[in-house]
Design an enzyme around this catalytic site. Structure first.
Site, PDB file in Angstrom:
ATOM      1  N   ASP A   1     -49.970  63.700  67.990  1.00 20.67           N
ATOM      2  CA  ASP A   1     -49.383  65.013  68.154  1.00 20.67           C
ATOM      3  C   ASP A   1     -48.125  64.823  69.005  1.00 20.67           C
ATOM      4  O   ASP A   1     -48.052  63.920  69.827  1.00 20.67           O
ATOM      5  CB  ASP A   1     -50.390  65.927  68.849  1.00 20.67           C
ATOM      6  N   SER A   2     -47.159  65.677  68.781  1.00 22.79           N
ATOM      7  CA  SER A   2     -45.909  65.561  69.535  1.00 22.79           C
ATOM      8  C   SER A   2     -46.124  65.878  71.000  1.00 22.79           C
ATOM      9  O   SER A   2     -45.427  65.367  71.864  1.00 22.79           O
ATOM     10  CB  SER A   2     -44.882  66.543  68.976  1.00 22.79           C
ATOM     11  N   GLY A   3     -47.083  66.760  71.241  1.00 19.16           N
ATOM     12  CA  GLY A   3     -47.284  67.222  72.600  1.00 19.16           C
ATOM     13  C   GLY A   3     -46.624  68.562  72.846  1.00 19.16           C
ATOM     14  O   GLY A   3     -46.576  69.032  73.984  1.00 19.16           O
ATOM     15  N   GLY A   4     -46.102  69.178  71.779  1.00 22.63           N
ATOM     16  CA  GLY A   4     -45.529  70.514  71.931  1.00 22.63           C
ATOM     17  C   GLY A   4     -46.526  71.427  72.637  1.00 22.63           C
ATOM     18  O   GLY A   4     -46.197  72.081  73.639  1.00 22.63           O
ATOM     19  N   PHE A   5     -47.732  71.391  72.167  1.00 27.14           N
ATOM     20  CA  PHE A   5     -48.795  72.216  72.750  1.00 27.14           C
ATOM     21  C   PHE A   5     -48.948  71.951  74.246  1.00 27.14           C
ATOM     22  O   PHE A   5     -49.069  72.872  75.052  1.00 27.14           O
ATOM     23  CB  PHE A   5     -50.108  71.917  72.010  1.00 27.14           C
TER      24      PHE A   5
ATOM     25  N   ASP B   1     -42.899  71.230  68.142  1.00 28.88           N
ATOM     26  CA  ASP B   1     -42.965  72.625  67.700  1.00 28.88           C
ATOM     27  C   ASP B   1     -43.165  73.524  68.914  1.00 28.88           C
ATOM     28  O   ASP B   1     -43.394  73.032  70.022  1.00 28.88           O
ATOM     29  CB  ASP B   1     -44.100  72.826  66.685  1.00 28.88           C
TER      30      ASP B   1
ATOM     31  N   GLN C   1     -46.182  77.554  62.199  1.00 32.72           N
ATOM     32  CA  GLN C   1     -46.584  78.436  63.300  1.00 32.72           C
ATOM     33  C   GLN C   1     -46.538  79.880  62.783  1.00 32.72           C
ATOM     34  O   GLN C   1     -46.656  80.101  61.590  1.00 32.72           O
ATOM     35  CB  GLN C   1     -45.671  78.222  64.516  1.00 32.72           C
TER      36      GLN C   1
ATOM     37  N   GLY D   1     -51.116  76.300  66.110  1.00 34.08           N
ATOM     38  CA  GLY D   1     -51.281  77.574  66.798  1.00 34.08           C
ATOM     39  C   GLY D   1     -52.529  78.351  66.422  1.00 34.08           C
ATOM     40  O   GLY D   1     -52.579  79.565  66.610  1.00 34.08           O
TER      41      GLY D   1
ATOM     42  N   ASP E   1     -58.808  67.874  64.038  1.00 40.18           N
ATOM     43  CA  ASP E   1     -58.998  67.170  65.299  1.00 40.18           C
ATOM     44  C   ASP E   1     -59.486  68.179  66.300  1.00 40.18           C
ATOM     45  O   ASP E   1     -59.170  69.374  66.197  1.00 40.18           O
ATOM     46  CB  ASP E   1     -57.677  66.576  65.805  1.00 40.18           C
TER      47      ASP E   1
ATOM     48  N   CYS F   1     -80.345  61.832  62.655  1.00 41.07           N
ATOM     49  CA  CYS F   1     -79.116  61.099  62.982  1.00 41.07           C
ATOM     50  C   CYS F   1     -79.381  59.600  63.111  1.00 41.07           C
ATOM     51  O   CYS F   1     -80.404  59.180  63.661  1.00 41.07           O
ATOM     52  CB  CYS F   1     -78.539  61.646  64.284  1.00 41.07           C
TER      53      CYS F   1
ATOM     54  N   CYS G   1     -77.159  57.477  64.626  1.00 38.99           N
ATOM     55  CA  CYS G   1     -76.236  56.894  65.606  1.00 38.99           C
ATOM     56  C   CYS G   1     -76.989  56.020  66.609  1.00 38.99           C
ATOM     57  O   CYS G   1     -78.218  56.093  66.728  1.00 38.99           O
ATOM     58  CB  CYS G   1     -75.444  57.978  66.330  1.00 38.99           C
TER      59      CYS G   1
ATOM     60  N   CYS H   1     -79.226  58.056  68.985  1.00 35.99           N
ATOM     61  CA  CYS H   1     -80.457  58.600  68.404  1.00 35.99           C
ATOM     62  C   CYS H   1     -81.434  57.507  67.990  1.00 35.99           C
ATOM     63  O   CYS H   1     -82.636  57.724  67.973  1.00 35.99           O
ATOM     64  CB  CYS H   1     -80.118  59.512  67.224  1.00 35.99           C
TER      65      CYS H   1
ATOM     66  N   HIS I   1     -72.909  60.246  70.216  1.00 34.53           N
ATOM     67  CA  HIS I   1     -73.681  61.003  69.221  1.00 34.53           C
ATOM     68  C   HIS I   1     -72.824  62.108  68.599  1.00 34.53           C
ATOM     69  O   HIS I   1     -72.802  62.279  67.384  1.00 34.53           O
ATOM     70  CB  HIS I   1     -74.938  61.614  69.840  1.00 34.53           C
TER      71      HIS I   1
END
Lengths: 378, 378
Positions: free
Chosen positions: A92-96, A146, A194, A221, A271, A309, A311, A314, A340
């Site tokens: 991610d650009s990191g705009g957020f 963004d 956006q 967004g 994500d 599960c 994993c 588990c 998990h």
């Protein structure tokens, strides 16, 4: 050759499966990307991620730019080598983050002037240098800078942010086109839509981003505080407009039920920090819903977190033991539940792909949600 | 059949190698036991311990008795099953902890009345019930309740504590003999020699414990604040008295140099929190000495912690990355350095065994310490 192959559309929903090709390997979609903001998915090693079936992880240009800084990453041979992960990475650009973490932020059409939330150092990020940073990280998928608005947000503010995001998207695309550097032509640039919670704005933003012909399209967004219904509605309005031959990425989403719902609407990529953040807080996601591991209910419960599960957690540890680890503040507990949860999230997308392959996504969704919300989780 | 086989005595030192047989497997000595006080070696999973070559781990009856409590461990099928570890376990009685952690402690010949350091609940531990607790834990090696004195300590106090430790040792042995329970006849009981830093007292205590004919003999009350020379001297005085056909365990020791020195004097078993505690504090033990991972020296150091090390951390991550993890407070850093340190400690005992096999311990010790203290660690 397009990097994305649409393999199948489910007959009864908008769900779809596909394959996204990158230099570090192929990714089956729908896919979920665990979040490794600081070049590590919290508590988990690359081996753990592999064991969970993770195909691609997400990291964050803003955070890495500040720490350890680009010189360290460049000299170490890129982000993959730096963190010992040889599968695909989306950054991610990191705009957020600039809009939520950075201090004394001054935004202009040119870019964002801000102070680091860590040491107060001044930095100036532009659409151009954010693309360059991600080129140098060696990201398989690059996200442009963004302007992400929070909820609630006035229509005027959302419009201005959308317009700026569009202008920056064009500049990011130009910067990417002119980029020189080993393998940089194989790095993919996605566009971000956006527009806040305003249908009219979202439609405008969507069309603008579609027209720019990115290699993938992200819905930004969302999941920023708005009611779920509103999020789903906005997502559907946008998704209906999108070309089917591009991968669609819903940023920052979400809880298992959100992911299932969005896959139903035709989203390919996700994500979210949920699996690891909830894991560190001692909440396990299971096929029967969320479980608070520390609960006294589990003191003598010698079953795994989730009987279905496979994993490592588990297969080897009981609820009783995991509860003990949380109860005694042992770090292994944070790790085992994060592991998990990460495995469980991979299971959601894997099962979705399998269901889509048989046109059974609708039934899978019904079964999954029915069980997940059955309130039988003891 | 004795549980301990002395394989070889080094020709030029008192170092020795052997094999200790337990129901959960054989242990090559000299051996180092990582500490899993709360049924977990901090930050590491059982898989990690296996990858480090750990043959036996240590846990603590006092801590487990308080949390999660014996009912939970009994019902889960014993400590091994509870924590998912199927190799040998030695449990300390927790005598040391009762004297350092517990509140409002009242000690009498009968036992110790104290309040839990966690919730203030009153408990009464006796030599008998401490053996029973460890039987129920399913410990491969049981340590009797003892009275450990700190440094400095008057001779009178050390004498009284030594006498009580001896009286309790006899009662522990009787309790163990009368014990009924699955496999309890195969659990081994060691004796503990106390006596503070007084040679005369140590000799008395040693003879008493030798005469009781335990399956192994531990040197307790060392590394509790006394100068190193004093510790080594006391250890040597005691070790010279011990029968060669019993395993010798030096409790709570120590740093790499202490372990090498003690192996030279004929010690077979060790435990210490150092590898994981230092690991969590960001200090790595390497063949060239201790390294403070967070040091700015390592910002762009793309070498592994220790070029000679084959652990997961050294094979996959650079100093630069590990420094970044500590710098950003990422939990993976604590784990990766703990893992390396645990591997490194196993390397010390493994290399010692190999050297002893060729009568080369003296040279190995010289080389190891020379390099370890070379101050070249950059």
């Amino acid at each position: 050759m397009s990097a994305f192959t649409l393999i199948r559309k489910d007959k009864f929903t908008s769900a779809r499966s596909g394959k996204l090709t990158t230099i570090h390997g192929d990714i089956d979609t729908p896919c979920f990307m665990p979040v490794g903001t600081q070049a590590t998915v919290k508590t988990l090693s690359p081996n753990d991620l592999n064991d969970c079936g993770v195909q691609i992880m997400l990291s964050n240009a803003y955070h890495l730019f500040l720490r350890p800084g680009m010189e360290v990453i460049r000299q170490s041979g890129g982000l993959h080598k730096f963190m010992g992960w040889n599968k695909p990475v989306l950054t991610d650009s990191g705009g957020f983050q600039i809009f939520s973490l950075a201090l004394l932020r001054k935004i202009s059409d040119k870019g964002v002037d801000f102070q680091s939330h860590i040491d107060g150092d001044r930095h100036f990020l532009t659409p151009e240098n954010v693309v360059e940073i991600q080129r140098d990280l060696g990201s398989d998928i690059i996200m442009p800078l963004d302007e992400c608005v929070h909820y609630p947000c006035t229509e005027d503010h959302a419009r201005i942010a959308g317009e700026r995001t569009f202008a920056w998207a064009k500049r990011s695309k130009d910067a990417k086109r002119q980029m020189i550097g080993e393998g940089s032509d194989k790095q993919k640039l996605f566009g971000i839509i956006q527009g806040g919670t305003y249908e009219n704005l979202r439609k405008i933003c969507a069309q603008q981003i579609i027209d720019l012909d990115f290699e993938g399209i992200a819905l930004g967004g969302l999941s920023v505080g708005e009611p779920k219904d509103l999020m789903y509605n906005i997502a559907r309005v946008v998704l209906e407009m999108l070309p089917s031959l591009k991968p669609r990425y819903m940023m920052g989403v979400g809880l298992p039920e959100d992911i299932i719902e969005a896959i139903d609407s035709g989203v390919d990529m996700f994500d979210c920090v949920a699996p690891t953040r909830y894991g560190r807080n001692g909440t396990a996601f299971t096929s029967k819903g969320k479980m608070t591991v520390r609960n006294a209910l589990y003191i003598k419960d010698f079953r795994p977190l989730d009987a279905e599960c496979d994993c490592y957690t588990c297969k080897n540890f009981t609820r009783s033991y995991l509860r003990h680890l949380f109860n005694t503040d042992e770090l292994l507990g944070l790790r085992l539940v994060s592991l998990h949860n990460t495995y469980f999230y991979q299971g959601i997308t894997r099962s979705s792909r399998n269901a889509i392959a048989k046109d059974e996504f609708k039934g899978f969704k019904k079964d999954f949600l029915g069980k997940y919300f059955s309130e039988e989780c003891v």
